[in-house]
Write a protein that holds these residues in place. Structure first.
Motif, PDB file in Angstrom:
ATOM      1  N   PRO A  12       0.853  -1.202   0.000  1.00  0.00           N
ATOM      2  CA  PRO A  12       0.000   0.000   0.000  1.00  0.00           C
ATOM      3  C   PRO A  12       0.887   1.250   0.000  1.00  0.00           C
ATOM      4  O   PRO A  12       1.935   1.281   0.639  1.00  0.00           O
ATOM      5  N   GLY A  13       0.469   2.246  -0.730  1.00  0.00           N
ATOM      6  CA  GLY A  13       1.245   3.483  -0.795  1.00  0.00           C
ATOM      7  C   GLY A  13       2.281   3.488  -1.901  1.00  0.00           C
ATOM      8  O   GLY A  13       3.027   4.459  -2.037  1.00  0.00           O
ATOM      9  N   GLY A  14       2.361   2.409  -2.667  1.00  0.00           N
ATOM     10  CA  GLY A  14       3.265   2.399  -3.808  1.00  0.00           C
ATOM     11  C   GLY A  14       4.654   1.861  -3.557  1.00  0.00           C
ATOM     12  O   GLY A  14       5.429   1.706  -4.498  1.00  0.00           O
ATOM     13  N   GLN A  15       5.018   1.599  -2.314  1.00  0.00           N
ATOM     14  CA  GLN A  15       6.325   1.009  -2.041  1.00  0.00           C
ATOM     15  C   GLN A  15       6.317  -0.446  -2.507  1.00  0.00           C
ATOM     16  O   GLN A  15       5.260  -1.053  -2.693  1.00  0.00           O
ATOM     17  N   VAL A  16       7.491  -1.007  -2.682  1.00  0.00           N
ATOM     18  CA  VAL A  16       7.643  -2.380  -3.142  1.00  0.00           C
ATOM     19  C   VAL A  16       8.485  -3.148  -2.131  1.00  0.00           C
ATOM     20  O   VAL A  16       9.572  -2.707  -1.760  1.00  0.00           O
ATOM     21  N   GLU A  17       7.950  -4.293  -1.694  1.00  0.00           N
ATOM     22  CA  GLU A  17       8.737  -5.187  -0.844  1.00  0.00           C
ATOM     23  C   GLU A  17       9.618  -6.040  -1.756  1.00  0.00           C
ATOM     24  O   GLU A  17       9.162  -6.534  -2.783  1.00  0.00           O
ATOM     25  N   VAL A  18      10.879  -6.184  -1.368  1.00  0.00           N
ATOM     26  CA  VAL A  18      11.843  -6.966  -2.133  1.00  0.00           C
ATOM     27  C   VAL A  18      12.389  -8.057  -1.225  1.00  0.00           C
ATOM     28  O   VAL A  18      12.874  -7.759  -0.124  1.00  0.00           O
ATOM     29  N   ILE A  19      12.308  -9.302  -1.677  1.00  0.00           N
ATOM     30  CA  ILE A  19      12.951 -10.401  -0.956  1.00  0.00           C
ATOM     31  C   ILE A  19      13.928 -11.049  -1.925  1.00  0.00           C
ATOM     32  O   ILE A  19      13.525 -11.668  -2.918  1.00  0.00           O
ATOM     33  N   ASN A  20      15.209 -10.864  -1.669  1.00  0.00           N
ATOM     34  CA  ASN A  20      16.249 -11.490  -2.468  1.00  0.00           C
ATOM     35  C   ASN A  20      16.698 -12.752  -1.759  1.00  0.00           C
ATOM     36  O   ASN A  20      16.867 -12.754  -0.533  1.00  0.00           O
ATOM     37  N   SER A  21      16.903 -13.807  -2.516  1.00  0.00           N
ATOM     38  CA  SER A  21      17.395 -15.041  -1.921  1.00  0.00           C
ATOM     39  C   SER A  21      18.396 -15.703  -2.854  1.00  0.00           C
ATOM     40  O   SER A  21      18.387 -15.469  -4.068  1.00  0.00           O
ATOM     41  N   CYS A  22      19.269 -16.516  -2.257  1.00  0.00           N
ATOM     42  CA  CYS A  22      20.260 -17.252  -3.031  1.00  0.00           C
ATOM     43  C   CYS A  22      20.805 -18.387  -2.171  1.00  0.00           C
ATOM     44  O   CYS A  22      20.542 -18.450  -0.963  1.00  0.00           O
ATOM     45  N   ARG A  23      21.550 -19.240  -2.805  1.00  0.00           N
ATOM     46  CA  ARG A  23      22.220 -20.323  -2.079  1.00  0.00           C
ATOM     47  C   ARG A  23      23.705 -20.039  -1.992  1.00  0.00           C
ATOM     48  O   ARG A  23      24.321 -19.570  -2.941  1.00  0.00           O
ATOM     49  N   LYS A  24      24.246 -20.331  -0.814  1.00  0.00           N
ATOM     50  CA  LYS A  24      25.686 -20.236  -0.595  1.00  0.00           C
ATOM     51  C   LYS A  24      26.344 -21.524  -1.099  1.00  0.00           C
ATOM     52  O   LYS A  24      25.650 -22.492  -1.436  1.00  0.00           O
ATOM     53  N   ALA A  25      27.644 -21.561  -1.113  1.00  0.00           N
ATOM     54  CA  ALA A  25      28.382 -22.724  -1.609  1.00  0.00           C
ATOM     55  C   ALA A  25      28.032 -23.997  -0.845  1.00  0.00           C
ATOM     56  O   ALA A  25      28.026 -25.089  -1.422  1.00  0.00           O
ATOM     57  N   ASP A  26      27.705 -23.872   0.442  1.00  0.00           N
ATOM     58  CA  ASP A  26      27.358 -25.055   1.237  1.00  0.00           C
ATOM     59  C   ASP A  26      25.896 -25.464   1.080  1.00  0.00           C
ATOM     60  O   ASP A  26      25.430 -26.384   1.737  1.00  0.00           O
ATOM     61  N   GLY A  27      25.142 -24.770   0.223  1.00  0.00           N
ATOM     62  CA  GLY A  27      23.747 -25.102  -0.029  1.00  0.00           C
ATOM     63  C   GLY A  27      22.755 -24.341   0.825  1.00  0.00           C
ATOM     64  O   GLY A  27      21.547 -24.404   0.582  1.00  0.00           O
ATOM     65  N   GLU A  28      23.241 -23.614   1.822  1.00  0.00           N
ATOM     66  CA  GLU A  28      22.344 -22.858   2.695  1.00  0.00           C
ATOM     67  C   GLU A  28      21.646 -21.754   1.906  1.00  0.00           C
ATOM     68  O   GLU A  28      22.267 -21.022   1.131  1.00  0.00           O
ATOM     69  N   LEU A  29      20.337 -21.615   2.129  1.00  0.00           N
ATOM     70  CA  LEU A  29      19.552 -20.548   1.519  1.00  0.00           C
ATOM     71  C   LEU A  29      19.628 -19.316   2.412  1.00  0.00           C
ATOM     72  O   LEU A  29      19.391 -19.406   3.616  1.00  0.00           O
ATOM     73  N   ILE A  30      19.989 -18.187   1.824  1.00  0.00           N
ATOM     74  CA  ILE A  30      20.008 -16.931   2.585  1.00  0.00           C
ATOM     75  C   ILE A  30      19.048 -15.951   1.911  1.00  0.00           C
ATOM     76  O   ILE A  30      18.819 -16.016   0.703  1.00  0.00           O
ATOM     77  N   GLN A  31      18.478 -15.058   2.721  1.00  0.00           N
ATOM     78  CA  GLN A  31      17.529 -14.076   2.216  1.00  0.00           C
ATOM     79  C   GLN A  31      17.851 -12.692   2.766  1.00  0.00           C
ATOM     80  O   GLN A  31      18.402 -12.565   3.862  1.00  0.00           O
ATOM     81  N   ALA A  32      17.471 -11.699   1.990  1.00  0.00           N
ATOM     82  CA  ALA A  32      17.585 -10.303   2.412  1.00  0.00           C
ATOM     83  C   ALA A  32      16.265  -9.621   2.097  1.00  0.00           C
ATOM     84  O   ALA A  32      15.752  -9.715   0.976  1.00  0.00           O
ATOM     85  N   LEU A  33      15.704  -8.953   3.092  1.00  0.00           N
ATOM     86  CA  LEU A  33      14.444  -8.234   2.927  1.00  0.00           C
ATOM     87  C   LEU A  33      14.753  -6.765   2.691  1.00  0.00           C
ATOM     88  O   LEU A  33      15.510  -6.151   3.454  1.00  0.00           O
ATOM     89  N   GLY A  34      14.178  -6.217   1.639  1.00  0.00           N
ATOM     90  CA  GLY A  34      14.412  -4.822   1.316  1.00  0.00           C
ATOM     91  C   GLY A  34      13.149  -4.136   0.862  1.00  0.00           C
ATOM     92  O   GLY A  34      12.054  -4.699   0.884  1.00  0.00           O
ATOM     93  N   GLN A  35      13.332  -2.902   0.457  1.00  0.00           N
ATOM     94  CA  GLN A  35      12.216  -2.104  -0.008  1.00  0.00           C
ATOM     95  C   GLN A  35      12.684  -1.283  -1.194  1.00  0.00           C
ATOM     96  O   GLN A  35      13.838  -0.837  -1.253  1.00  0.00           O
ATOM     97  N   ALA A  36      11.796  -1.110  -2.161  1.00  0.00           N
ATOM     98  CA  ALA A  36      12.092  -0.280  -3.322  1.00  0.00           C
ATOM     99  C   ALA A  36      11.057   0.817  -3.412  1.00  0.00           C
ATOM    100  O   ALA A  36       9.936   0.677  -2.930  1.00  0.00           O
TER     101      ALA A  36
END
Length: 161
Positions: A45-69
């Motif tokens: 609401p209000g035009g902002q954008v939620e961003v969730i970036n995710s990827c896998r590290k070399a050991d297979g662990e999934l990591i995420q970062a929550l951001g806003q655009a």
């Protein structure tokens, strides 16, 4: 350096959803990512954008970062800024990074996002695999904009294989 051109207009709600990173110019904040990098965008609401970036590290662990655009300019502007710093720091201008849509196909399936400094570049797709001809044509267009495409690193998507 000449100004970085962007797409003429962008339908932000249509851009929402999941995008897979196909390639990128390596950067410090993604140094741990080795595969399966993706971004999920959701209009707030209000035009902002939620961003969730995710990827896998070399050991297979999934990591995420929550951001806003946030969009800069008109409702069809392809110029956005993104931040992954805590909300209380959002008033500080240096926590926001340029995230400009510089190439986007008519079906919103393949995109290039970069920064005016040409230091950052991401090739994104709605699918984890991209047709080689479409990818090569996009890379040629991005190179013509002044990006060092020889430094691009392809992103493996292990789950797609």
């Amino acid at each position: 350096m000449r100004e970085l051109p962007v797409v003429a207009a962008m339908d932000v709600p249509r851009f929402m959803g999941r995008w897979y990173e196909i390639a990128l110019l390596p950067n410090v904040f993604q140094r741990q990512c080795t595969s399966d990098t993706r971004a999920d965008y959701r209009l707030l609401p209000g035009g902002q954008v939620e961003v969730i970036n995710s990827c896998r590290k070399a050991d297979g662990e999934l990591i995420q970062a929550l951001g806003q655009a946030r969009q800069l300019g008109a409702a069809t502007s392809p110029r956005l800024e993104v931040r992954f710093a805590p909300q209380w720091l959002s008033l500080l201008p240096w926590v926001w990074g340029d995230y400009w849509v510089i190439d986007l196909d008519v079906d919103y399936q393949l995109a290039a996002v970069g920064s005016p400094s040409r230091q950052f570049l991401w090739i994104l797709s709605r699918q984890p695999e991209v047709d080689a001809r479409a990818y090569d044509a996009l890379i040629a267009r991005v190179a013509a904009l002044g990006f060092d495409v020889s430094a691009l690193r392809r992103t493996p998507h292990l789950a797609a294989r």
